[in-house]
Design a protein around this motif. Structure first.
Motif, PDB file in Angstrom:
ATOM      1  N   PHE A 254       9.325  -1.376  33.989  1.00  0.00           N
ATOM      2  CA  PHE A 254      10.307  -0.239  33.920  1.00  0.00           C
ATOM      3  C   PHE A 254      11.688  -0.353  34.409  1.00  0.00           C
ATOM      4  CE2 PHE A 254       6.418   1.677  32.433  1.00  0.00           C
ATOM      5  CZ  PHE A 254       6.622   2.020  31.135  1.00  0.00           C
ATOM      6  N   ILE A 255      11.675  -0.925  35.615  1.00  0.00           N
ATOM      7  CA  ILE A 255      12.719  -1.149  36.286  1.00  0.00           C
ATOM      8  C   ILE A 255      13.524  -2.274  36.337  1.00  0.00           C
ATOM      9  CG2 ILE A 255      13.905  -0.980  38.911  1.00  0.00           C
ATOM     10  CD1 ILE A 255      11.586   1.083  39.509  1.00  0.00           C
ATOM     11  N   ASN A 256      12.581  -3.570  36.315  1.00  0.00           N
ATOM     12  CA  ASN A 256      13.285  -4.808  36.095  1.00  0.00           C
ATOM     13  C   ASN A 256      12.706  -5.764  35.316  1.00  0.00           C
ATOM     14  OD1 ASN A 256      15.253  -5.856  37.791  1.00  0.00           O
ATOM     15  ND2 ASN A 256      13.896  -5.863  39.764  1.00  0.00           N
ATOM     16  N   PRO A 257      12.713  -5.354  33.980  1.00  0.00           N
ATOM     17  CA  PRO A 257      11.930  -6.099  32.875  1.00  0.00           C
ATOM     18  C   PRO A 257      12.792  -7.235  32.907  1.00  0.00           C
ATOM     19  CG  PRO A 257      13.162  -4.352  31.884  1.00  0.00           C
ATOM     20  CD  PRO A 257      13.284  -4.195  33.244  1.00  0.00           C
ATOM     21  N   LYS A 258      11.919  -8.622  32.600  1.00  0.00           N
ATOM     22  CA  LYS A 258      12.420 -10.036  32.562  1.00  0.00           C
ATOM     23  C   LYS A 258      12.789 -10.381  31.281  1.00  0.00           C
ATOM     24  CE  LYS A 258       9.842 -11.854  36.714  1.00  0.00           C
ATOM     25  NZ  LYS A 258       8.926 -10.684  36.649  1.00  0.00           N
ATOM     26  N   GLU A 259      12.042  -9.822  30.311  1.00  0.00           N
ATOM     27  CA  GLU A 259      12.323 -10.289  28.909  1.00  0.00           C
ATOM     28  C   GLU A 259      13.429  -9.359  28.161  1.00  0.00           C
ATOM     29  OE1 GLU A 259      10.939 -12.884  27.345  1.00  0.00           O
ATOM     30  OE2 GLU A 259       9.800 -13.258  29.433  1.00  0.00           O
ATOM     31  N   LEU A 260      14.086 -10.114  27.437  1.00  0.00           N
ATOM     32  CA  LEU A 260      15.381  -9.317  26.632  1.00  0.00           C
ATOM     33  C   LEU A 260      14.566  -8.227  25.763  1.00  0.00           C
ATOM     34  CD1 LEU A 260      18.386  -8.888  26.387  1.00  0.00           C
ATOM     35  CD2 LEU A 260      18.254 -10.767  24.470  1.00  0.00           C
ATOM     36  N   LEU A 261      13.606  -8.472  25.062  1.00  0.00           N
ATOM     37  CA  LEU A 261      12.871  -7.700  24.067  1.00  0.00           C
ATOM     38  C   LEU A 261      12.614  -6.293  25.015  1.00  0.00           C
ATOM     39  CD1 LEU A 261      10.918  -9.751  21.796  1.00  0.00           C
ATOM     40  CD2 LEU A 261      12.596  -8.212  21.017  1.00  0.00           C
ATOM     41  N   THR A 262      11.958  -6.479  26.045  1.00  0.00           N
ATOM     42  CA  THR A 262      11.506  -5.163  26.786  1.00  0.00           C
ATOM     43  C   THR A 262      12.660  -4.829  27.372  1.00  0.00           C
ATOM     44  OG1 THR A 262      10.052  -6.974  27.650  1.00  0.00           O
ATOM     45  CG2 THR A 262       9.745  -4.671  28.422  1.00  0.00           C
ATOM     46  N   GLN A 263      13.752  -5.279  27.760  1.00  0.00           N
ATOM     47  CA  GLN A 263      14.926  -4.801  28.283  1.00  0.00           C
ATOM     48  C   GLN A 263      15.333  -3.780  27.329  1.00  0.00           C
ATOM     49  OE1 GLN A 263      17.494  -7.615  29.688  1.00  0.00           O
ATOM     50  NE2 GLN A 263      16.109  -8.468  31.260  1.00  0.00           N
ATOM     51  N   ASN A 264      15.536  -4.404  25.952  1.00  0.00           N
ATOM     52  CA  ASN A 264      16.144  -3.473  25.037  1.00  0.00           C
ATOM     53  C   ASN A 264      15.307  -2.346  24.703  1.00  0.00           C
ATOM     54  OD1 ASN A 264      18.322  -4.934  24.733  1.00  0.00           O
ATOM     55  ND2 ASN A 264      17.453  -6.502  23.218  1.00  0.00           N
ATOM     56  N   TYR A 265      13.883  -2.500  24.805  1.00  0.00           N
ATOM     57  CA  TYR A 265      13.135  -1.317  24.410  1.00  0.00           C
ATOM     58  C   TYR A 265      13.136  -0.336  25.423  1.00  0.00           C
ATOM     59  CZ  TYR A 265       9.066   1.355  22.858  1.00  0.00           C
ATOM     60  OH  TYR A 265       8.217   2.125  22.603  1.00  0.00           O
ATOM     61  N   ILE A 266      12.908  -0.678  26.856  1.00  0.00           N
ATOM     62  CA  ILE A 266      13.141   0.074  28.008  1.00  0.00           C
ATOM     63  C   ILE A 266      14.473   0.985  27.840  1.00  0.00           C
ATOM     64  CG2 ILE A 266      13.123   0.601  30.299  1.00  0.00           C
ATOM     65  CD1 ILE A 266      10.468  -0.405  29.266  1.00  0.00           C
ATOM     66  N   ARG A 267      15.680   0.324  27.236  1.00  0.00           N
ATOM     67  CA  ARG A 267      16.877   1.067  27.409  1.00  0.00           C
ATOM     68  C   ARG A 267      17.123   1.895  26.119  1.00  0.00           C
ATOM     69  NH1 ARG A 267      19.159  -4.193  30.473  1.00  0.00           N
ATOM     70  NH2 ARG A 267      18.069  -3.728  32.519  1.00  0.00           N
ATOM     71  N   GLY A 268      16.022   1.735  25.290  1.00  0.00           N
ATOM     72  CA  GLY A 268      16.238   2.630  23.928  1.00  0.00           C
ATOM     73  C   GLY A 268      17.006   1.999  22.846  1.00  0.00           C
ATOM     74  N   LYS A 269      17.281   0.567  22.828  1.00  0.00           N
ATOM     75  CA  LYS A 269      18.033  -0.127  21.831  1.00  0.00           C
ATOM     76  C   LYS A 269      17.534  -0.308  20.584  1.00  0.00           C
ATOM     77  CE  LYS A 269      21.379  -2.003  25.275  1.00  0.00           C
ATOM     78  NZ  LYS A 269      21.704  -3.429  25.866  1.00  0.00           N
ATOM     79  N   PHE A 270      16.145   0.244  20.450  1.00  0.00           N
ATOM     80  CA  PHE A 270      15.267  -0.312  19.045  1.00  0.00           C
ATOM     81  C   PHE A 270      15.662   0.633  18.235  1.00  0.00           C
ATOM     82  CE2 PHE A 270      12.010  -3.442  19.742  1.00  0.00           C
ATOM     83  CZ  PHE A 270      12.498  -3.947  20.730  1.00  0.00           C
TER      84      PHE A 270
END
Ligand SMILES: Nc1ncnc2c1ncn2[C@@H]1O[C@H](COP(=O)(O)OP(=O)(O)OP(=O)(O)O)[C@@H](O)[C@H]1O
Ligand SMILES: [Mg+2]
Length: 270
Positions: A254-270
């Motif tokens: 949640f704080i430091n995702p490594k994968e771009l897909l995870t980052q986008n999902y966590i940041r609500g970009k889906f």
């Protein structure tokens, strides 16, 4: 039991300091031609909360339902790979009796509370009658009271145990469902979006309860509520199109995702 698996289990247990309860290796699953799970590898640690997150249709429920072989009833469902629980490959279980034992060991709570249109007492007695035959009524009463307390609902319902369970609020019904599930002492409890039909206060009550229950049970929860996953999960796995893209300590995800897909999902970009 496969010795290889046992060895891997021991090694990874040593590394993490926590015992592996469920180990999934090379798991693929299909509904007819539609592949819902692709090369899933994950270890679920005992006495912890693991959250499955990811967009709709990415396979979270499918994997959850593999853990107690609930998908068996779906026509054309096919599975490949291993799911080992406490050293036993659950997909090798053939006998119905062992399957019933597996489902006692791996309980499940659904999105909608699924109580029967009868009293709280009668709902609570159902699993007791099936599984703990021969108890006297005082013993049954004590078990019901204890489990309702363990599920943080006793005080709210103690004066209406003989009234219809369906007259309770959604959040109260969900806690009765949890009380009913723990009546037969499972070891693992699967939660598929247990709070998605609940208001924020009822949701927080369930979260408190889950944090309490993990001392005794291993918990896997599917949730679309990322704040919730962040609040309660020790581990998280991010699913996308049937694959686990990233998994690990929930803080890292949640704080430091490594994968771009995870980052986008966590940041609500889906
Ligand atoms: N009973 C079923 N029969 C056929 N296909 C199914 C069945 N259940 C799920 N699927 C398909 O399998 C894939 C994964 O679905 P699954 O229900 O596991 O996703 P999910 O991540 O739980 O989604 P959601 O967040 O919407 O609940 C999807 O393509 C879905 O359409
Ligand atoms: Mg689902």
């Amino acid at each position: 039991m496969n010795t290889n698996n046992a060895l891997q289990l021991n090694n990874s247990d040593l590394e993490s300091g926590m015992r592996t309860k469920i180990k999934v290796s090379g798991l693929n699953a299909w509904y007819a031609d539609n592949q819902a799970l692709k090369d899933i590898n994950i270890e679920i640690k005992e006495n912890s909360i693991t959250a499955f997150i990811g967009p709709s249709g990415c396979g979270k429920t499918t994997l959850l339902r593999c853990f107690n072989r609930m998908n068996d009833i779906i026509k054309d469902f096919k599975i490949e790979g291993n799911i080992v629980i406490d050293g036993e490959d659950i997909n090798s279980i053939k006998m119905q009796k062992n399957l019933i034992d597996l489902r006692k060991k791996v309980g499940m709570v659904f999105q909608q509370p699924n109580l029967f249109p009868m009293s709280i007492n009668q709902n609570m007695r159902l699993p007791i009658k099936e599984n703990l035959n021969g108890l006297r009524s005082k013993e049954i009463k004590d078990i019901i009271e204890k489990k309702l307390k363990d599920a943080h609902i006793y005080d709210e319902v103690k004066d209406r145990l003989n009234k219809s369970a369906l007259r309770l609020s959604g959040g109260q019904q969900q806690r009765i469902c949890i009380a009913r599930t723990i009546t037969i002492e499972p070891e693992i409890i699967l939660f598929d979006e247990p709070c998605s039909a609940l208001d924020p206060i009822s949701t927080l009550k369930i979260e408190d309860l889950l944090l309490d229950l993990k001392n005794k049970y291993t918990i896997v929860i599917v949730t679309h509520n990322l704040e919730q996953a962040r609040r309660i999960a020790d581990y998280a796995a991010f699913f996308y199109e049937g694959r686990i893209i990233e998994q690990g300590n929930s803080e890292d995800i949640f704080i430091n995702p490594k994968e771009l897909l995870t980052q986008n999902y966590i940041r609500g970009k889906f």
